[in-house]
Design a protein around this motif. Structure first.
Motif, PDB file in Angstrom:
ATOM      1  N   ALA A  17       9.362  -4.004 -12.364  1.00 11.60           N
ATOM      2  CA  ALA A  17       9.073  -2.600 -12.051  1.00 11.60           C
ATOM      3  C   ALA A  17      10.146  -2.027 -11.132  1.00 11.60           C
ATOM      4  O   ALA A  17      10.590  -0.885 -11.316  1.00 11.60           O
ATOM      5  N   LEU A  18      10.589  -2.813 -10.152  1.00 14.04           N
ATOM      6  CA  LEU A  18      11.638  -2.347  -9.245  1.00 14.04           C
ATOM      7  C   LEU A  18      12.978  -2.228  -9.962  1.00 14.04           C
ATOM      8  O   LEU A  18      13.852  -1.488  -9.514  1.00 14.04           O
ATOM      9  N   GLY A  19      13.136  -2.947 -11.059  1.00 20.56           N
ATOM     10  CA  GLY A  19      14.353  -2.807 -11.858  1.00 20.56           C
ATOM     11  C   GLY A  19      14.496  -1.415 -12.450  1.00 20.56           C
ATOM     12  O   GLY A  19      15.594  -0.974 -12.769  1.00 20.56           O
ATOM     13  N   GLU A  20      13.380  -0.721 -12.566  1.00 20.62           N
ATOM     14  CA  GLU A  20      13.392   0.658 -13.079  1.00 20.62           C
ATOM     15  C   GLU A  20      13.676   1.673 -11.983  1.00 20.62           C
ATOM     16  O   GLU A  20      13.951   2.827 -12.263  1.00 20.62           O
ATOM     17  N   GLY A  21      13.586   1.235 -10.726  1.00 23.57           N
ATOM     18  CA  GLY A  21      13.870   2.135  -9.608  1.00 23.57           C
ATOM     19  C   GLY A  21      13.116   1.709  -8.362  1.00 23.57           C
ATOM     20  O   GLY A  21      12.112   0.998  -8.437  1.00 23.57           O
ATOM     21  N   ASP A  22      13.609   2.141  -7.219  1.00 24.78           N
ATOM     22  CA  ASP A  22      12.978   1.824  -5.942  1.00 24.78           C
ATOM     23  C   ASP A  22      11.546   2.337  -5.935  1.00 24.78           C
ATOM     24  O   ASP A  22      11.252   3.377  -6.524  1.00 24.78           O
ATOM     25  N   ALA A  23      10.664   1.615  -5.246  1.00 25.30           N
ATOM     26  CA  ALA A  23       9.267   2.038  -5.172  1.00 25.30           C
ATOM     27  C   ALA A  23       8.613   1.462  -3.925  1.00 25.30           C
ATOM     28  O   ALA A  23       9.010   0.404  -3.433  1.00 25.30           O
ATOM     29  N   ALA A  34       5.121   0.011  -1.895  1.00 23.32           N
ATOM     30  CA  ALA A  34       4.025  -0.888  -2.270  1.00 23.32           C
ATOM     31  C   ALA A  34       2.891  -0.089  -2.903  1.00 23.32           C
ATOM     32  O   ALA A  34       2.281  -0.526  -3.881  1.00 23.32           O
ATOM     33  N   SER A  35       2.619   1.096  -2.374  1.00 28.11           N
ATOM     34  CA  SER A  35       1.555   1.940  -2.937  1.00 28.11           C
ATOM     35  C   SER A  35       1.885   2.378  -4.354  1.00 28.11           C
ATOM     36  O   SER A  35       1.018   2.361  -5.235  1.00 28.11           O
ATOM     37  N   ALA A  36       3.120   2.765  -4.589  1.00 29.39           N
ATOM     38  CA  ALA A  36       3.527   3.187  -5.933  1.00 29.39           C
ATOM     39  C   ALA A  36       3.430   2.020  -6.914  1.00 29.39           C
ATOM     40  O   ALA A  36       2.982   2.192  -8.052  1.00 29.39           O
ATOM     41  N   LEU A  37       3.832   0.833  -6.464  1.00 26.46           N
ATOM     42  CA  LEU A  37       3.749  -0.345  -7.325  1.00 26.46           C
ATOM     43  C   LEU A  37       2.295  -0.684  -7.628  1.00 26.46           C
ATOM     44  O   LEU A  37       1.953  -1.048  -8.760  1.00 26.46           O
ATOM     45  N   ALA A  38       1.420  -0.541  -6.624  1.00 29.14           N
ATOM     46  CA  ALA A  38      -0.008  -0.817  -6.831  1.00 29.14           C
ATOM     47  C   ALA A  38      -0.608   0.157  -7.849  1.00 29.14           C
ATOM     48  O   ALA A  38      -1.522  -0.201  -8.583  1.00 29.14           O
ATOM     49  N   GLY A  39      -0.067   1.354  -7.911  1.00 32.00           N
ATOM     50  CA  GLY A  39      -0.537   2.327  -8.897  1.00 32.00           C
ATOM     51  C   GLY A  39      -0.103   1.986 -10.310  1.00 32.00           C
ATOM     52  O   GLY A  39      -0.733   2.413 -11.283  1.00 32.00           O
ATOM     53  N   ARG A  40       0.966   1.216 -10.437  1.00 27.16           N
ATOM     54  CA  ARG A  40       1.509   0.861 -11.757  1.00 27.16           C
ATOM     55  C   ARG A  40       1.052  -0.501 -12.241  1.00 27.16           C
ATOM     56  O   ARG A  40       1.100  -0.786 -13.436  1.00 27.16           O
ATOM     57  N   LEU A  41       0.657  -1.360 -11.302  1.00 29.36           N
ATOM     58  CA  LEU A  41       0.291  -2.734 -11.652  1.00 29.36           C
ATOM     59  C   LEU A  41      -1.185  -2.975 -11.328  1.00 29.36           C
ATOM     60  O   LEU A  41      -1.730  -2.342 -10.430  1.00 29.36           O
ATOM     61  N   PRO A  42      -1.810  -3.910 -12.026  1.00 31.42           N
ATOM     62  CA  PRO A  42      -3.230  -4.177 -11.779  1.00 31.42           C
ATOM     63  C   PRO A  42      -3.463  -5.092 -10.569  1.00 31.42           C
ATOM     64  O   PRO A  42      -4.145  -6.111 -10.654  1.00 31.42           O
ATOM     65  N   VAL A  43      -2.865  -4.707  -9.447  1.00 30.91           N
ATOM     66  CA  VAL A  43      -2.931  -5.516  -8.229  1.00 30.91           C
ATOM     67  C   VAL A  43      -3.112  -4.566  -7.053  1.00 30.91           C
ATOM     68  O   VAL A  43      -2.581  -3.454  -7.063  1.00 30.91           O
ATOM     69  N   SER A  44      -3.849  -5.007  -6.030  1.00 33.86           N
ATOM     70  CA  SER A  44      -4.068  -4.144  -4.860  1.00 33.86           C
ATOM     71  C   SER A  44      -2.769  -3.955  -4.076  1.00 33.86           C
ATOM     72  O   SER A  44      -1.839  -4.754  -4.177  1.00 33.86           O
ATOM     73  N   ARG A  45      -2.757  -2.900  -3.278  1.00 32.21           N
ATOM     74  CA  ARG A  45      -1.590  -2.620  -2.448  1.00 32.21           C
ATOM     75  C   ARG A  45      -1.329  -3.764  -1.476  1.00 32.21           C
ATOM     76  O   ARG A  45      -0.189  -4.133  -1.214  1.00 32.21           O
ATOM     77  N   GLN A  46      -2.412  -4.349  -0.922  1.00 36.45           N
ATOM     78  CA  GLN A  46      -2.268  -5.454   0.027  1.00 36.45           C
ATOM     79  C   GLN A  46      -1.628  -6.669  -0.658  1.00 36.45           C
ATOM     80  O   GLN A  46      -0.769  -7.338  -0.074  1.00 36.45           O
TER      81      GLN A  46
END
Length: 105
Positions: free
Chosen positions: A24-30, A32-44
């Motif tokens: 996901a980061l290979g597509e651009g900087d993000a 933790a909250s943005a990544l949690a919105g894209r992946l099925p994993v909590s922000r923590q």
């Protein structure tokens, strides 16, 4: 890279969630909250995985205003790829030598 530095990198990459984060980061900087919105994993959980990736030098935090985003460190990935190519070439030479011996018997 030595095997001592490769092992932690491969251990980090061996986790499916961390691999997904890196992709996901290979597509651009993000963040933790943005990544949690894209992946099925909590922000923590994302934050904990980012720490592991950061410890092995695969990502780095970048402050953008009040937000902390993460980006991939391409040099570390390139070093890892080169190390794999070297190991592959060594195995190719060994296998060729074994083949030559076996065919000579």
């Amino acid at each position: 890279m030595t095997s001592g530095t490769l092992v932690p990198v491969f251990a980090a990459l061996g986790d499916e969630t961390r691999w997904s984060i890196l992709a996901a980061l290979g597509e651009g900087d993000a963040s933790a909250s943005a990544l949690a919105g894209r992946l099925p994993v909590s922000r923590q959980a994302i934050a904990k995985h980012l720490v592991v990736l950061q410890e092995v030098g695969l990502v780095e935090p970048v402050r953008v205003g009040r937000e902390v985003r993460f980006r991939v460190i391409g040099a570390q990935l390139s070093d890892t790829a080169r190390s794999l190519e070297t190991i592959g070439a060594q195995w190719d030479r060994r296998l060729a030598a074994i083949k030559e011996i076996a065919e000579g018997l």
